[in-house]
Write a protein that holds these residues in place. Structure first.
Motif, PDB file in Angstrom:
ATOM      1  N   LEU A 192      45.556  62.105  69.539  1.00 27.78           N
ATOM      2  CA  LEU A 192      44.598  61.256  68.826  1.00 27.78           C
ATOM      3  C   LEU A 192      45.085  60.783  67.458  1.00 27.78           C
ATOM      4  O   LEU A 192      44.285  60.565  66.554  1.00 27.78           O
ATOM      5  CB  LEU A 192      43.252  61.986  68.694  1.00 27.78           C
ATOM      6  CG  LEU A 192      42.691  62.587  70.002  1.00 27.78           C
ATOM      7  CD1 LEU A 192      41.375  63.286  69.752  1.00 27.78           C
ATOM      8  CD2 LEU A 192      42.561  61.510  71.072  1.00 27.78           C
ATOM      9  N   LEU A 193      46.390  60.609  67.311  1.00 29.80           N
ATOM     10  CA  LEU A 193      46.931  60.025  66.084  1.00 29.80           C
ATOM     11  C   LEU A 193      46.895  58.508  66.200  1.00 29.80           C
ATOM     12  O   LEU A 193      47.195  57.955  67.271  1.00 29.80           O
ATOM     13  CB  LEU A 193      48.373  60.479  65.842  1.00 29.80           C
ATOM     14  CG  LEU A 193      48.564  61.770  65.050  1.00 29.80           C
ATOM     15  CD1 LEU A 193      48.111  62.976  65.857  1.00 29.80           C
ATOM     16  CD2 LEU A 193      50.015  61.913  64.618  1.00 29.80           C
ATOM     17  N   SER A 194      46.543  57.848  65.133  1.00 27.10           N
ATOM     18  CA  SER A 194      46.558  56.383  65.163  1.00 27.10           C
ATOM     19  C   SER A 194      48.005  55.909  65.129  1.00 27.10           C
ATOM     20  O   SER A 194      48.874  56.539  64.522  1.00 27.10           O
ATOM     21  CB  SER A 194      45.778  55.803  63.986  1.00 27.10           C
ATOM     22  OG  SER A 194      46.334  56.218  62.758  1.00 27.10           O
ATOM     23  N   ARG A 195      48.245  54.769  65.802  1.00 30.89           N
ATOM     24  CA  ARG A 195      49.624  54.299  65.985  1.00 30.89           C
ATOM     25  C   ARG A 195      50.326  54.026  64.653  1.00 30.89           C
ATOM     26  O   ARG A 195      51.546  54.202  64.544  1.00 30.89           O
ATOM     27  CB  ARG A 195      49.603  53.026  66.840  1.00 30.89           C
ATOM     28  CG  ARG A 195      50.940  52.632  67.433  1.00 30.89           C
ATOM     29  CD  ARG A 195      51.435  53.676  68.418  1.00 30.89           C
ATOM     30  NE  ARG A 195      52.704  53.296  69.001  1.00 30.89           N
ATOM     31  CZ  ARG A 195      53.067  53.537  70.241  1.00 30.89           C
ATOM     32  NH1 ARG A 195      52.260  54.189  71.051  1.00 30.89           N
ATOM     33  NH2 ARG A 195      54.243  53.177  70.687  1.00 30.89           N
ATOM     34  N   ASP A 196      49.592  53.602  63.645  1.00 27.14           N
ATOM     35  CA  ASP A 196      50.231  53.285  62.371  1.00 27.14           C
ATOM     36  C   ASP A 196      50.717  54.529  61.626  1.00 27.14           C
ATOM     37  O   ASP A 196      51.453  54.422  60.653  1.00 27.14           O
ATOM     38  CB  ASP A 196      49.269  52.484  61.480  1.00 27.14           C
ATOM     39  CG  ASP A 196      48.015  53.272  61.128  1.00 27.14           C
ATOM     40  OD1 ASP A 196      47.537  54.054  61.971  1.00 27.14           O
ATOM     41  OD2 ASP A 196      47.527  53.105  60.009  1.00 27.14           O
ATOM     42  N   LYS A 197      50.334  55.713  62.106  1.00 24.34           N
ATOM     43  CA  LYS A 197      50.788  56.955  61.484  1.00 24.34           C
ATOM     44  C   LYS A 197      51.988  57.570  62.220  1.00 24.34           C
ATOM     45  O   LYS A 197      52.480  58.624  61.840  1.00 24.34           O
ATOM     46  CB  LYS A 197      49.649  57.982  61.448  1.00 24.34           C
ATOM     47  CG  LYS A 197      48.511  57.617  60.517  1.00 24.34           C
ATOM     48  CD  LYS A 197      47.480  58.725  60.482  1.00 24.34           C
ATOM     49  CE  LYS A 197      46.365  58.400  59.485  1.00 24.34           C
ATOM     50  NZ  LYS A 197      45.358  59.491  59.442  1.00 24.34           N
ATOM     51  N   ILE A 198      52.449  56.904  63.280  1.00 26.68           N
ATOM     52  CA  ILE A 198      53.521  57.438  64.115  1.00 26.68           C
ATOM     53  C   ILE A 198      54.800  56.629  63.885  1.00 26.68           C
ATOM     54  O   ILE A 198      54.794  55.408  63.995  1.00 26.68           O
ATOM     55  CB  ILE A 198      53.131  57.383  65.605  1.00 26.68           C
ATOM     56  CG1 ILE A 198      51.845  58.190  65.846  1.00 26.68           C
ATOM     57  CG2 ILE A 198      54.260  57.912  66.477  1.00 26.68           C
ATOM     58  CD1 ILE A 198      51.249  57.982  67.222  1.00 26.68           C
ATOM     59  N   LYS A 199      55.892  57.322  63.578  1.00 27.72           N
ATOM     60  CA  LYS A 199      57.177  56.663  63.348  1.00 27.72           C
ATOM     61  C   LYS A 199      58.236  57.249  64.281  1.00 27.72           C
ATOM     62  O   LYS A 199      58.456  58.459  64.300  1.00 27.72           O
ATOM     63  CB  LYS A 199      57.633  56.849  61.902  1.00 27.72           C
ATOM     64  CG  LYS A 199      56.654  56.325  60.860  1.00 27.72           C
ATOM     65  CD  LYS A 199      56.490  54.827  60.938  1.00 27.72           C
ATOM     66  CE  LYS A 199      55.486  54.329  59.890  1.00 27.72           C
ATOM     67  NZ  LYS A 199      55.186  52.898  60.043  1.00 27.72           N
ATOM     68  N   LYS A 200      58.885  56.394  65.065  1.00 27.02           N
ATOM     69  CA  LYS A 200      59.961  56.838  65.963  1.00 27.02           C
ATOM     70  C   LYS A 200      61.274  56.848  65.182  1.00 27.02           C
ATOM     71  O   LYS A 200      61.688  55.812  64.657  1.00 27.02           O
ATOM     72  CB  LYS A 200      60.059  55.899  67.163  1.00 27.02           C
ATOM     73  CG  LYS A 200      58.821  55.910  68.046  1.00 27.02           C
ATOM     74  CD  LYS A 200      58.899  54.874  69.154  1.00 27.02           C
ATOM     75  CE  LYS A 200      58.735  53.472  68.593  1.00 27.02           C
ATOM     76  NZ  LYS A 200      58.713  52.436  69.628  1.00 27.02           N
ATOM     77  N   VAL A 201      61.917  58.004  65.132  1.00 33.33           N
ATOM     78  CA  VAL A 201      63.135  58.124  64.311  1.00 33.33           C
ATOM     79  C   VAL A 201      64.330  58.706  65.071  1.00 33.33           C
ATOM     80  O   VAL A 201      65.373  58.965  64.485  1.00 33.33           O
ATOM     81  CB  VAL A 201      62.861  58.972  63.050  1.00 33.33           C
ATOM     82  CG1 VAL A 201      61.851  58.281  62.146  1.00 33.33           C
ATOM     83  CG2 VAL A 201      62.379  60.370  63.415  1.00 33.33           C
ATOM     84  N   GLY A 202      64.205  58.935  66.382  1.00 31.35           N
ATOM     85  CA  GLY A 202      65.337  59.456  67.137  1.00 31.35           C
ATOM     86  C   GLY A 202      65.350  60.978  67.205  1.00 31.35           C
ATOM     87  O   GLY A 202      64.474  61.660  66.682  1.00 31.35           O
ATOM     88  N   ALA A 203      66.382  61.502  67.861  1.00 27.14           N
ATOM     89  CA  ALA A 203      66.484  62.937  68.143  1.00 27.14           C
ATOM     90  C   ALA A 203      67.147  63.684  66.997  1.00 27.14           C
ATOM     91  O   ALA A 203      68.277  64.146  67.090  1.00 27.14           O
ATOM     92  CB  ALA A 203      67.252  63.149  69.444  1.00 27.14           C
ATOM     93  N   TYR A 204      66.418  63.826  65.902  1.00 23.60           N
ATOM     94  CA  TYR A 204      66.971  64.381  64.665  1.00 23.60           C
ATOM     95  C   TYR A 204      67.431  65.826  64.803  1.00 23.60           C
ATOM     96  O   TYR A 204      68.339  66.248  64.106  1.00 23.60           O
ATOM     97  CB  TYR A 204      65.942  64.279  63.529  1.00 23.60           C
ATOM     98  CG  TYR A 204      64.517  64.489  63.957  1.00 23.60           C
ATOM     99  CD1 TYR A 204      63.996  65.749  64.153  1.00 23.60           C
ATOM    100  CD2 TYR A 204      63.696  63.385  64.217  1.00 23.60           C
ATOM    101  CE1 TYR A 204      62.696  65.926  64.580  1.00 23.60           C
ATOM    102  CE2 TYR A 204      62.395  63.562  64.646  1.00 23.60           C
ATOM    103  CZ  TYR A 204      61.896  64.831  64.821  1.00 23.60           C
ATOM    104  OH  TYR A 204      60.614  64.997  65.256  1.00 23.60           O
TER     105      TYR A 204
END
Length: 199
Positions: free
Chosen positions: A69-81
């Motif tokens: 239930l996180l809003s999309r604007d709070k989610i950042k895709k950054v790769g397999a850190y």
């Protein structure tokens, strides 16, 4: 100021839980990380809700939005850190020194068996024992941090145990075996042949 937390989806094993709650109470921005390589559908709900959540990929982003239930604007895709350290060139320990640590013959092949988490397989002794019967290779068993050393599988000239997840373990092994572990990604990043045991 910000608070970074790595385990919002692992209640009750959330080491950052009270820090995260304090950040929310004090209105300090809270940033979370999806610390897993697999699905986020089998983790506890992300709590408390962060102001931003870093994840690996689109599948993670969709699961964070749909199930956590996180809003999309709070989610950042950054790769397999969590695997970036395996991309850094490392100098291995000399083979003779590595083998001396486990009383292995440096001229003989080493098979690396990587234990899975207890939720995947609680008893891997039968699989390791069968490998020992099926191969003449020296076997290095890399223990899982959440599972103790099996008391009913003794060390022998063929079988030794390692408590560390190390570059050397991969580097000096000709073959890597496992049931299921994120270590498959580490092994492939180091261009190792991986065999998966069907249970």
């Amino acid at each position: 100021n910000i608070v970074l937390t790595t385990s919002l989806a692992f209640i009750p094993f959330n080491e950052d839980f009270y820090y995260a709650l304090a950040a929310k109470e004090l209105n300090i921005p809270l940033v979370g990380f999806a610390p897993t390589w697999d699905s986020l559908t089998n983790k506890s709900m992300v709590y408390p809700q962060p102001d931003m959540m870093f994840c690996w990929n689109e599948a993670h982003a969709e699961q964070l939005e749909k199930y956590h239930l996180l809003s999309r604007d709070k989610i950042k895709k950054v790769g397999a850190y969590t695997f970036e350290n395996w991309l850094v060139k490392q100098a291995p320990t000399r083979r003779d020194k590595f083998c001396k640590k486990y009383a292995f013959d440096p001229k003989e092949k080493i098979l690396l068996y990587i234990c899975s988490s207890p939720t995947v397989c609680d008893n891997e002794v039968p699989f390791i024992a069968k490998l020992a019967l099926d191969t003449s290779e020296q076997i290095l068993v890399q223990l899982h941090p959440d599972k103790p050393k099996p008391v009913n599988l003794r060390e022998s000239p063929q079988i030794k145990f390692s408590k560390t997840d190390s570059f050397d373990n991969y580097y000096h092994s000709e073959n890597v075996w496992m049931i299921n572990s994120s270590a498959i990604l580490e092994a492939r990043l180091l261009d190792k042949n991986v065999s998966i045991i069907q249970t």
